[in-house]
Design a protein around this motif. Structure first.
Motif, PDB file in Angstrom:
ATOM      1  N   UNK A   1     -41.938 -20.581  96.512  1.00  0.00           N
ATOM      2  CA  UNK A   1     -41.677 -20.017  97.841  1.00  0.00           C
ATOM      3  C   UNK A   1     -40.265 -20.361  98.305  1.00  0.00           C
ATOM      4  N   UNK A   2     -39.846 -21.593  98.058  1.00  0.00           N
ATOM      5  CA  UNK A   2     -38.484 -21.988  98.430  1.00  0.00           C
ATOM      6  C   UNK A   2     -37.447 -21.148  97.699  1.00  0.00           C
ATOM      7  N   UNK A   3     -37.691 -20.883  96.416  1.00  0.00           N
ATOM      8  CA  UNK A   3     -36.764 -20.035  95.658  1.00  0.00           C
ATOM      9  C   UNK A   3     -36.744 -18.618  96.219  1.00  0.00           C
TER      10      UNK A   3
ATOM     11  N   UNK B   1     -29.369 -21.961 102.966  1.00  0.00           N
ATOM     12  CA  UNK B   1     -30.181 -22.392 104.100  1.00  0.00           C
ATOM     13  C   UNK B   1     -30.297 -23.913 104.130  1.00  0.00           C
ATOM     14  N   UNK B   2     -30.512 -24.437 105.335  1.00  0.00           N
ATOM     15  CA  UNK B   2     -30.682 -25.876 105.515  1.00  0.00           C
ATOM     16  C   UNK B   2     -32.138 -26.261 105.318  1.00  0.00           C
ATOM     17  N   UNK B   3     -32.376 -27.565 105.241  1.00  0.00           N
ATOM     18  CA  UNK B   3     -33.747 -28.074 105.122  1.00  0.00           C
ATOM     19  C   UNK B   3     -34.601 -27.602 106.294  1.00  0.00           C
ATOM     20  N   UNK B   4     -34.063 -27.657 107.492  1.00  0.00           N
ATOM     21  CA  UNK B   4     -34.832 -27.245 108.671  1.00  0.00           C
ATOM     22  C   UNK B   4     -35.206 -25.771 108.618  1.00  0.00           C
TER      23      UNK B   4
ATOM     24  N   UNK C   1     -38.407 -31.754 101.523  1.00  0.00           N
ATOM     25  CA  UNK C   1     -37.249 -32.393 100.907  1.00  0.00           C
ATOM     26  C   UNK C   1     -37.551 -32.794  99.460  1.00  0.00           C
ATOM     27  N   UNK C   2     -38.771 -33.287  99.198  1.00  0.00           N
ATOM     28  CA  UNK C   2     -39.152 -33.670  97.838  1.00  0.00           C
ATOM     29  C   UNK C   2     -39.161 -32.458  96.906  1.00  0.00           C
ATOM     30  N   UNK C   3     -39.671 -31.328  97.404  1.00  0.00           N
ATOM     31  CA  UNK C   3     -39.689 -30.110  96.585  1.00  0.00           C
ATOM     32  C   UNK C   3     -38.266 -29.632  96.289  1.00  0.00           C
ATOM     33  N   UNK C   4     -37.396 -29.709  97.277  1.00  0.00           N
ATOM     34  CA  UNK C   4     -36.009 -29.305  97.062  1.00  0.00           C
ATOM     35  C   UNK C   4     -35.325 -30.204  96.040  1.00  0.00           C
ATOM     36  N   UNK C   5     -35.653 -31.491  96.058  1.00  0.00           N
ATOM     37  CA  UNK C   5     -35.065 -32.419  95.094  1.00  0.00           C
ATOM     38  C   UNK C   5     -35.496 -32.067  93.676  1.00  0.00           C
ATOM     39  N   UNK C   6     -36.768 -31.717  93.501  1.00  0.00           N
ATOM     40  CA  UNK C   6     -37.268 -31.339  92.179  1.00  0.00           C
ATOM     41  C   UNK C   6     -36.574 -30.071  91.689  1.00  0.00           C
ATOM     42  N   UNK C   7     -36.402 -29.102  92.579  1.00  0.00           N
ATOM     43  CA  UNK C   7     -35.711 -27.863  92.206  1.00  0.00           C
ATOM     44  C   UNK C   7     -34.263 -28.131  91.828  1.00  0.00           C
ATOM     45  N   UNK C   8     -33.619 -29.024  92.565  1.00  0.00           N
ATOM     46  CA  UNK C   8     -32.215 -29.326  92.271  1.00  0.00           C
ATOM     47  C   UNK C   8     -32.086 -30.076  90.947  1.00  0.00           C
ATOM     48  N   UNK C   9     -33.017 -31.003  90.676  1.00  0.00           N
ATOM     49  CA  UNK C   9     -32.985 -31.735  89.413  1.00  0.00           C
ATOM     50  C   UNK C   9     -33.201 -30.807  88.219  1.00  0.00           C
TER      51      UNK C   9
END
Length: 253
Positions: free
Chosen positions: A17-19, A28-31, A45-53
């Motif tokens: 969904x974030x993608x 877009x920002x976290x908020x 934030x944890x999901x975004x970190x996994x996507x970035x990694x």
């Protein structure tokens, strides 16, 4: 790029969904992203970190805000590895090409930043960018013409007549940095768009070069912008292929 990390990252519906949200509106920002998910700010934030990694997104701090950008390259590489050899490719060769945020501080969000690693020297890469005998091999068959001095005009000629792209050289420092204005002129509608700016930066990395292309001042609401971004994907992939193999990139229709 670790394909296992990509598969794991894509396995979660919240991350997909974030993608999707970043595909609809990049940067877009976290908020801004968190309000679309049934979870806390920390969970998002944890999901975004996994996507970035996994390399599926990149991020860039601008002032106090952190903006997130979609990087489709790992998905394209998975497609190339697991799908394209069984079916006709439909993508425009984004392999080894990825979005990347600029290193220096910025006062506003970047528009589109691409990065590609090419096994070549800075001198040969610079020649490929500025030599009209080479550009037809990767730039839509178009030879570039310019004296490549500050303030000089340049154009990518349409083999059928006229030009595809026109602009001026703003800054030039061979074989490291080239800044130009950019105006598409392949038809009347394209020619009516506002002037934008393209920056090429070349950094040697071992036996390869990192080429970063930044395109700013594109209208995010214009359908032409998506066409231009897609065009850069094909052009830069073609540039990499030509310099590394001596052959043009052939994309099946």
């Amino acid at each position: 790029m670790d394909s296992e990390e990509v598969f794991k990252a894509l396995a979660d519906i919240s991350r997909r969904t974030l993608l999707d949200l970043l595909f609809e509106r990049d940067g877009q920002t976290l908020s801004e992203l968190q309000i679309h998910l049934p979870m806390t700010r920390f969970g998002c934030m944890k999901h975004l970190k996994i996507l970035e990694e996994a390399g599926l997104i990149t991020s860039r701090k601008v002032g106090r805000e952190k903006y997130h950008y979609l990087n489709p390259v790992p998905i394209q590489l998975v497609y190339d590895r697991w799908v394209s050899k069984y079916a006709r490719p439909w993508a425009t060769g984004l392999s080894q090409l990825k979005y990347k945020m600029e290193e220096q501080a910025m006062t506003e969000k970047p528009t589109h930043v691409f990065e590609v690693y090419i096994r070549t020297t800075p001198e040969l890469l610079w020649q490929a960018l500025t030599d009209g005998n080479i550009t037809p091999h990767y730039y839509m068959g178009s030879p570039v013409e310019s004296s490549w001095t500050p303030g000089a005009a340049y154009s990518y000629h349409n083999p059928a007549g006229g030009s595809f792209i026109e602009g001026q050289v703003v800054e030039i420092d061979p074989p490291r940095r080239l800044v130009t204005t950019f105006r598409p002129v392949w038809d009347a509608e394209a020619a009516s768009t506002a002037l934008s700016t393209v920056t090429y930066e070349i950094v040697p990395v071992g036996t390869a070069c990192k080429l970063t292309l930044t395109h700013v001042d594109l209208d995010p609401t214009s359908p032409l912008t998506r066409m231009i971004v897609s065009g850069w994907s094909q052009i830069l992939s073609g540039l990499k292929t030509y310099l590394e193999t001596g052959e043009p990139l052939v994309i099946a229709g």
